[in-house]
Design an enzyme around this catalytic site. Structure first.
Site, PDB file in Angstrom:
ATOM      1  N   LYS A 153      43.233  73.517  24.015  1.00  0.00           N
ATOM      2  CA  LYS A 153      43.726  74.936  23.546  1.00  0.00           C
ATOM      3  C   LYS A 153      42.951  75.603  22.976  1.00  0.00           C
ATOM      4  O   LYS A 153      41.984  75.073  21.908  1.00  0.00           O
ATOM      5  CB  LYS A 153      45.498  74.595  23.002  1.00  0.00           C
ATOM      6  N   TYR A 241      50.491  77.157  17.767  1.00  0.00           N
ATOM      7  CA  TYR A 241      51.129  76.114  17.989  1.00  0.00           C
ATOM      8  C   TYR A 241      52.246  76.954  17.180  1.00  0.00           C
ATOM      9  O   TYR A 241      53.805  75.963  17.678  1.00  0.00           O
ATOM     10  CB  TYR A 241      50.751  75.098  16.795  1.00  0.00           C
TER      11      TYR A 241
HETATM   12  P1  NDP Z   1      34.113  70.259  17.555  1.00  0.00           P
HETATM   13  O1  NDP Z   1      33.021  71.667  17.037  1.00  0.00           O
HETATM   14  O2  NDP Z   1      33.677  69.557  16.206  1.00  0.00           O
HETATM   15  O3  NDP Z   1      33.407  70.107  18.449  1.00  0.00           O
HETATM   16  C1  NDP Z   1      32.838  70.892  19.720  1.00  0.00           C
HETATM   17  C2  NDP Z   1      31.867  70.512  20.853  1.00  0.00           C
HETATM   18  O4  NDP Z   1      31.184  70.707  21.644  1.00  0.00           O
HETATM   19  C3  NDP Z   1      30.339  70.290  19.649  1.00  0.00           C
HETATM   20  O5  NDP Z   1      30.705  68.607  18.780  1.00  0.00           O
HETATM   21  C4  NDP Z   1      29.334  69.994  20.527  1.00  0.00           C
HETATM   22  O6  NDP Z   1      29.595  68.359  21.649  1.00  0.00           O
HETATM   23  C5  NDP Z   1      30.190  70.938  22.103  1.00  0.00           C
HETATM   24  N1  NDP Z   1      29.636  71.948  22.245  1.00  0.00           N
HETATM   25  C6  NDP Z   1      29.108  72.416  23.167  1.00  0.00           C
HETATM   26  N2  NDP Z   1      28.342  73.486  23.413  1.00  0.00           N
HETATM   27  C7  NDP Z   1      28.786  73.817  21.628  1.00  0.00           C
HETATM   28  C8  NDP Z   1      28.206  75.202  20.979  1.00  0.00           C
HETATM   29  N3  NDP Z   1      27.931  76.221  21.267  1.00  0.00           N
HETATM   30  N4  NDP Z   1      29.177  75.543  19.845  1.00  0.00           N
HETATM   31  C9  NDP Z   1      29.134  74.044  18.892  1.00  0.00           C
HETATM   32  N5  NDP Z   1      29.749  73.327  19.760  1.00  0.00           N
HETATM   33  C10 NDP Z   1      28.986  72.870  21.630  1.00  0.00           C
HETATM   34  O7  NDP Z   1      34.580  71.258  17.550  1.00  0.00           O
HETATM   35  P2  NDP Z   1      36.470  70.035  18.133  1.00  0.00           P
HETATM   36  O8  NDP Z   1      35.947  69.898  18.553  1.00  0.00           O
HETATM   37  O9  NDP Z   1      37.458  71.049  16.597  1.00  0.00           O
HETATM   38  O10 NDP Z   1      37.384  71.248  18.874  1.00  0.00           O
HETATM   39  C11 NDP Z   1      36.768  71.439  20.316  1.00  0.00           C
HETATM   40  C12 NDP Z   1      38.406  72.061  20.885  1.00  0.00           C
HETATM   41  O11 NDP Z   1      39.303  71.173  21.036  1.00  0.00           O
HETATM   42  C13 NDP Z   1      38.476  73.112  20.661  1.00  0.00           C
HETATM   43  O12 NDP Z   1      39.020  74.432  22.696  1.00  0.00           O
HETATM   44  C14 NDP Z   1      39.897  72.851  20.158  1.00  0.00           C
HETATM   45  O13 NDP Z   1      40.756  73.929  20.006  1.00  0.00           O
HETATM   46  C15 NDP Z   1      40.415  72.433  20.240  1.00  0.00           C
HETATM   47  N6  NDP Z   1      41.524  70.756  19.508  1.00  0.00           N
HETATM   48  C16 NDP Z   1      42.433  70.608  19.707  1.00  0.00           C
HETATM   49  C17 NDP Z   1      43.464  70.439  18.614  1.00  0.00           C
HETATM   50  C18 NDP Z   1      44.550  69.584  19.366  1.00  0.00           C
HETATM   51  O14 NDP Z   1      45.499  68.651  18.405  1.00  0.00           O
HETATM   52  N7  NDP Z   1      44.687  69.509  20.622  1.00  0.00           N
HETATM   53  C19 NDP Z   1      42.639  69.730  17.308  1.00  0.00           C
HETATM   54  C20 NDP Z   1      41.304  70.239  17.418  1.00  0.00           C
HETATM   55  C21 NDP Z   1      40.417  71.216  18.524  1.00  0.00           C
HETATM   56  P3  NDP Z   1      27.722  67.394  22.062  1.00  0.00           P
HETATM   57  O15 NDP Z   1      27.101  67.394  20.053  1.00  0.00           O
HETATM   58  O16 NDP Z   1      28.651  66.016  22.385  1.00  0.00           O
HETATM   59  O17 NDP Z   1      27.658  68.532  23.084  1.00  0.00           O
END
Ligand code: NDP
Length: 394
Positions: A153, A241
């Site tokens: 989401k 949420y």
């Molecule tokens: P992060 O920034 O920690 O992780 C995103 C990952 O996406 C990065 O680590 C990277 O992984 C990859 N990525 C690829 N392109 C990009 C870019 N241009 N900029 C940044 N990252 C990029 O974010 P979150 O883990 O907090 O969030 C990710 C998703 O999960 C979002 O959609 C968020 O809304 C959702 N989320 C949902 C939650 C829930 O409870 N359901 C809780 C937290 C987040 P790599 O280095 O491996 O390529």
């Protein structure tokens, strides 16, 4: 007040889920290690898992904070799903996680060779855990590679993107589910049952608040300040949420929204995205929901439901590990005793089961589309100062 909280915590620790003190992340009272290591001790589910070779194979896309601290460790609690592949822009990081979670290094992909997942029969389902602005592209490419999709989401930044994701999955005859974990989480399910079985009488009002302080030093919060990658501010990230709670508690779709936003002037975090949104939803039965969403107030994730014969409060409502459900009726207050379960595992297994049984998942793409539509209406209401009528789902 503090004593009351301590008493509550003590009581919950004794009678609760066996989560232990590590599961209770109340600042100042206890500390919690990185959740990746400190997974709470969930009670084992009744049914045994199916044999490993029959579980569906999952690829996780984007090895960020949420994927690595919550999702990937939760596969160990899954009964029908197993982690078999990783997709990342950082090969070294992916190799590390592959070692840690026993993923074959041949199943590490990057964003360029992602489409070649189509040639990997071990992967049945792709879980998109990327910044919001990338959900549409990777869902569509994943479906075109012949895989079922679980997408985080908010589903995407625009209605058009959501529609294109749904169309791509339909065209490829693949399932699309949006990762609304609260709809698989036992305390939220109990709150829904209480409200919908009319145990509180006729519902009148809902109050829902979700907020936290956006931290510009946290790498996971950097893209959240960027409109293109985040789609919106606190509303898109966590206000969703509050919106979800109002919808799943009533079981209805709102007909009207009004809203106001506020961002602290000159706060560099809010150059592109909003800090605060307060919105009101009107539901057909007459329920009014007052919701807040903030990137400026300290961590809050709760909702209250007010009915003609009673009230309920779920606080925290959307935590990862701990929930507290209080029901008040005729002056009697009761804290519901419910077993904490790993909601991420329940959610992933729901999609695996939906695929195995060829059923529509409970939170399909249309559910994500509806929230995006409503959130955009909330922004429009705030921008114009008008109450906006919202059509029911098309
Ligand atoms: P992060 O920034 O920690 O992780 C995103 C990952 O996406 C990065 O680590 C990277 O992984 C990859 N990525 C690829 N392109 C990009 C870019 N241009 N900029 C940044 N990252 C990029 O974010 P979150 O883990 O907090 O969030 C990710 C998703 O999960 C979002 O959609 C968020 O809304 C959702 N989320 C949902 C939650 C829930 O409870 N359901 C809780 C937290 C987040 P790599 O280095 O491996 O390529």
């Amino acid at each position: 007040m503090l004593n009351a909280v301590k008493n509550l915590l003590t009581r919950r620790q004794i009678i609760g889920s066996g989560m232990g003190i590590l599961g209770v992340g109340m600042a100042g009272l206890v500390t919690r290690n990185s959740p990746a290591i400190a997974q709470p001790a969930y009670k084992p589910a009744k049914e045994p898992p199916i044999p490993d070779e029959k579980k569906l194979g999952w690829a996780v896309v984007g090895l960020g904070k949420f994927a690595t601290q919550q999702i990937i460790p939760s596969f160990s609690q899954c009964k029908q799903s197993k982690l078999v592949a990783l997709v990342s822009g950082d090969r070294a990081k992916a190799e590390n996680y592959a070692r840690q979670y026993n993923v074959n290094p041949k199943n590490i992909y990057n964003y360029e060779n992602y489409d070649s997942l189509r040639n990997n029969p071990e992967v049945d389902i792709i879980y998109i855990v990327l910044p919001n602005g990338l959900h549409a592209e990777y869902t569509i490419r994943g479906a075109q590679a012949g895989k079922h999709i679980l997408c985080e989401k908010p589903m995407a930044n625009t209605v058009e993107e959501c529609q294109a994701m749904i169309a791509a999955c339909n065209q490829a005859n693949r399932k699309l589910m949006i990762a609304y974990r609260a709809q698989y989480e036992p305390f939220n399910l109990e709150a829904i049952a209480i409200a919908q079985k009319k145990q509180l009488g006729q519902l009148k009002a809902i109050v829902a608040d979700h907020g936290r302080n956006l931290d510009p030093k946290d790498p996971a919060d950097i893209w959240r300040m960027n409109k293109k990658l985040a789609g919106g501010g606190s509303l898109f990230d966590i206000g969703i949420y509050s919106l979800q709670a109002a919808r799943y508690i009533t079981g209805e779709e709102p007909t009207e929204v009004c809203a106001m936003t506020y961002s602290t002037p000159n706060d560099p975090r809010f150059k592109e995205v909003e800090e605060n949104v307060n919105f009101i939803l009107r539901f057909p039965s007459g329920v009014l929901a007052n919701c807040t969403s903030s990137y400026g107030y300290s961590s809050t994730k709760r909702f209250q439901v007010f009915g003609s014969n009673g009230t309920l409060e779920l606080d925290p409502a959307t935590d990862y590990y701990r929930h507290q459900l209080t029901v008040k009726r005729e002056k009697v207050q009761e804290e519901r005793q419910i077993q904490e379960q790993n909601q991420f595992a329940l959610e992933m297994d729901h999609l695996s089961e939906s695929v195995m049984q060829d059923r529509q998942p409970k939170t399909p793409g249309e559910e994500g589309l509806q929230d995006v539509r409503l959130m955009l209406a909330i922004y429009e209401a705030a921008r114009t100062g008008r109450t906006i009528s919202v059509d029911s789902r098309e």
